[in-house]
Scaffold this motif. Structure first.
Motif, PDB file in Angstrom:
ATOM      1  N   SER A 353      31.083 -16.886   7.058  1.00 16.98           N
ATOM      2  CA  SER A 353      30.009 -15.924   7.631  1.00 16.98           C
ATOM      3  C   SER A 353      29.874 -15.626   9.094  1.00 16.98           C
ATOM      4  O   SER A 353      29.888 -14.430   9.377  1.00 16.98           O
ATOM      5  CB  SER A 353      28.698 -16.857   7.425  1.00 16.98           C
ATOM      6  N   VAL A 354      30.399 -16.457  10.053  1.00 11.84           N
ATOM      7  CA  VAL A 354      30.644 -16.160  11.291  1.00 11.84           C
ATOM      8  C   VAL A 354      31.627 -15.109  11.738  1.00 11.84           C
ATOM      9  O   VAL A 354      31.678 -14.138  12.566  1.00 11.84           O
ATOM     10  CB  VAL A 354      31.040 -17.545  12.250  1.00 11.84           C
ATOM     11  N   LEU A 355      32.824 -15.268  10.972  1.00 11.95           N
ATOM     12  CA  LEU A 355      33.824 -14.425  11.096  1.00 11.95           C
ATOM     13  C   LEU A 355      33.426 -13.019  10.464  1.00 11.95           C
ATOM     14  O   LEU A 355      33.853 -11.830  11.061  1.00 11.95           O
ATOM     15  CB  LEU A 355      35.126 -15.036  10.678  1.00 11.95           C
ATOM     16  N   MET A 356      32.839 -12.986   9.387  1.00 12.47           N
ATOM     17  CA  MET A 356      32.302 -11.677   8.746  1.00 12.47           C
ATOM     18  C   MET A 356      31.597 -10.915   9.862  1.00 12.47           C
ATOM     19  O   MET A 356      31.525  -9.700   9.819  1.00 12.47           O
ATOM     20  CB  MET A 356      31.769 -11.827   7.383  1.00 12.47           C
ATOM     21  N   ALA A 357      30.548 -11.758  10.499  1.00 16.21           N
ATOM     22  CA  ALA A 357      29.698 -11.041  11.318  1.00 16.21           C
ATOM     23  C   ALA A 357      30.516 -10.536  12.390  1.00 16.21           C
ATOM     24  O   ALA A 357      30.070  -9.455  12.942  1.00 16.21           O
ATOM     25  CB  ALA A 357      28.597 -12.209  11.569  1.00 16.21           C
TER      26      ALA A 357
END
Length: 381
Positions: A353-357
């Motif tokens: 989730s952090v990397l996608m954001a």
């Protein structure tokens, strides 16, 4: 029991590198699986992206912005159709990953091999039938999508591209399924290497066949389709062949391919069929949406294709950490470690989730610069 002993004896001769399932190794295992998979999916996404970019530049040099928009609409939509169809088979590959990883976690290598062999046969047979059917129905598919109703060149370009893409569809499915099987054993590096090789081959062949370089004929848009077909054939062939080498933990033999097990078949179908039904609904809705966009004309369609190509990069971390999660959860459950399985799900979800954001924010900030790579007209931009 004899199968288990035979498998264990074979691995004693040349022990493969397996995942060490422990809380202390959890984070290293996640990144060991996720990062190569993200890189692999990035390379595969670039394979479709390069086709559109090269064709856009070829059309721009030939006929200016207007022709470039038509080429982007044709090749972009055609490759999107191929990707949507491939996604319909993804639940079977995920089921292969789930079962193979669980059998490996339980050290039941005989069942891991049977599952992998059964899945490979299903993909090869069904994929071949689908490839033939798609090839025979190219005109009907383009007619349903109303490609080229406002510009006949879009229809013609799509034909020239798909006449090579659809027959090679089975090799893209074999690449996907074999890669998921190899990753189930904890090996994400070799699929990344094969994806890199196929991507480099696609770029070289695109340049040579589209523009008529390196002594090859100038084929234009049709050359983009042929280049991708060859790269898919090589990538799918190499990835499937790897399952039969000692570089694969699964390490199948021809005796596994020749055999058939209804028990394994039922397990694969039990896990994959709900996902297939789900994807039929999701991808069917997406195709309906795409069909509506085609009614707006080639400029909005080209804009949609460019935007969706760029947007796809923000989702690449999800695929990487998703397969890491599936592999670690499967092996942990097979090894009788449900707590480790839960921890794997939590951390994979968090990091993904952090990397996608982060990727999403970067693409938003540089959206105009990235879009200009395709040489779109001002209206499309």
């Amino acid at each position: 029991m004899s199968d288990r002993f035979e498998d264990t004896a074979m691995f004693d001769k040349q022990p493969p590198r397996r995942l060490v399932l422990s809380p202390s190794r959890l984070l290293s295992n996640i990144f060991r699986l996720a990062l190569p998979t993200v890189a692999e999916n990035l390379l595969l996404a670039l394979m479709m992206l390069v086709d559109v970019i090269f064709v856009a530049h070829y059309a721009y040099n030939t006929g200016g912005e207007n022709l470039a928009d038509a080429a982007i609409s044709a090749v972009g939509t055609s490759s999107t159709l191929g990707f949507v169809l491939m996604v319909l088979f993804m639940p079977l590959s995920l089921a292969t990953n789930a079962l193979v990883s669980r059998h490996i976690g339980a050290r039941d290598m005989a069942m891991a091999r049977r599952t992998c062999a059964q899945s490979t046969k299903i993909v090869a047979v069904v994929g071949t039938l689908v490839s033939v059917l798609l090839f025979l129905l190219i005109d009907q598919i383009l007619g349903v999508m109303k490609l080229g109703y406002d510009d006949p060149r879009v229809f013609v370009y799509s034909q020239k591209y798909l006449i090579w893409i659809f027959p090679s569809f089975v090799f893209r499915l074999l690449l996907l399924n074999s890669a998921y099987a190899v990753k189930a054993a904890g090996n994400a590096h070799n699929p990344m290497i094969i994806a890199a090789f196929a991507n480099i081959l696609n770029i070289v062949l695109d340049y040579a066949l589209i523009f008529g370089k390196l002594g090859l004929p100038e084929m234009g848009i049709e050359g983009a389709g042929l280049a991708t077909a060859i790269a898919s054939l090589v990538g799918g062939g190499l990835m499937t062949a790897m399952l039969f080498t000692r570089h694969s933990v699964v390490h199948m033999g021809w005796r596994h391919i020749k055999g058939w097990s209804w028990r394994v078949y039922r397990s694969l179908m039990r896990i994959s069929l709900p996902g297939i039904v789900e994807q039929v609904g999701l991808q069917g809705a997406f195709l309906l949406y795409l069909r509506i966009v085609t009614d707006l004309g080639k400029e909005p369609l080209a804009a949609f294709i460019i935007s969706s190509r760029i947007e796809g990069f923000s989702m690449l971390p999800a695929y990487g950490f998703g397969i890491a999660c599936a592999t670690l959860v499967g092996q942990s459950l097979g090894a009788g470690k449900p707590r480790l399985a839960r921890q794997s799900m939590f951390y994979c979800g968090l990091f993904g989730s952090v990397l996608m954001a982060a990727v999403g924010v970067a693409l938003y900030l540089f959206r105009y610069d990235v879009s200009r790579i395709f040489l779109p007209s001002d209206d499309v931009l």
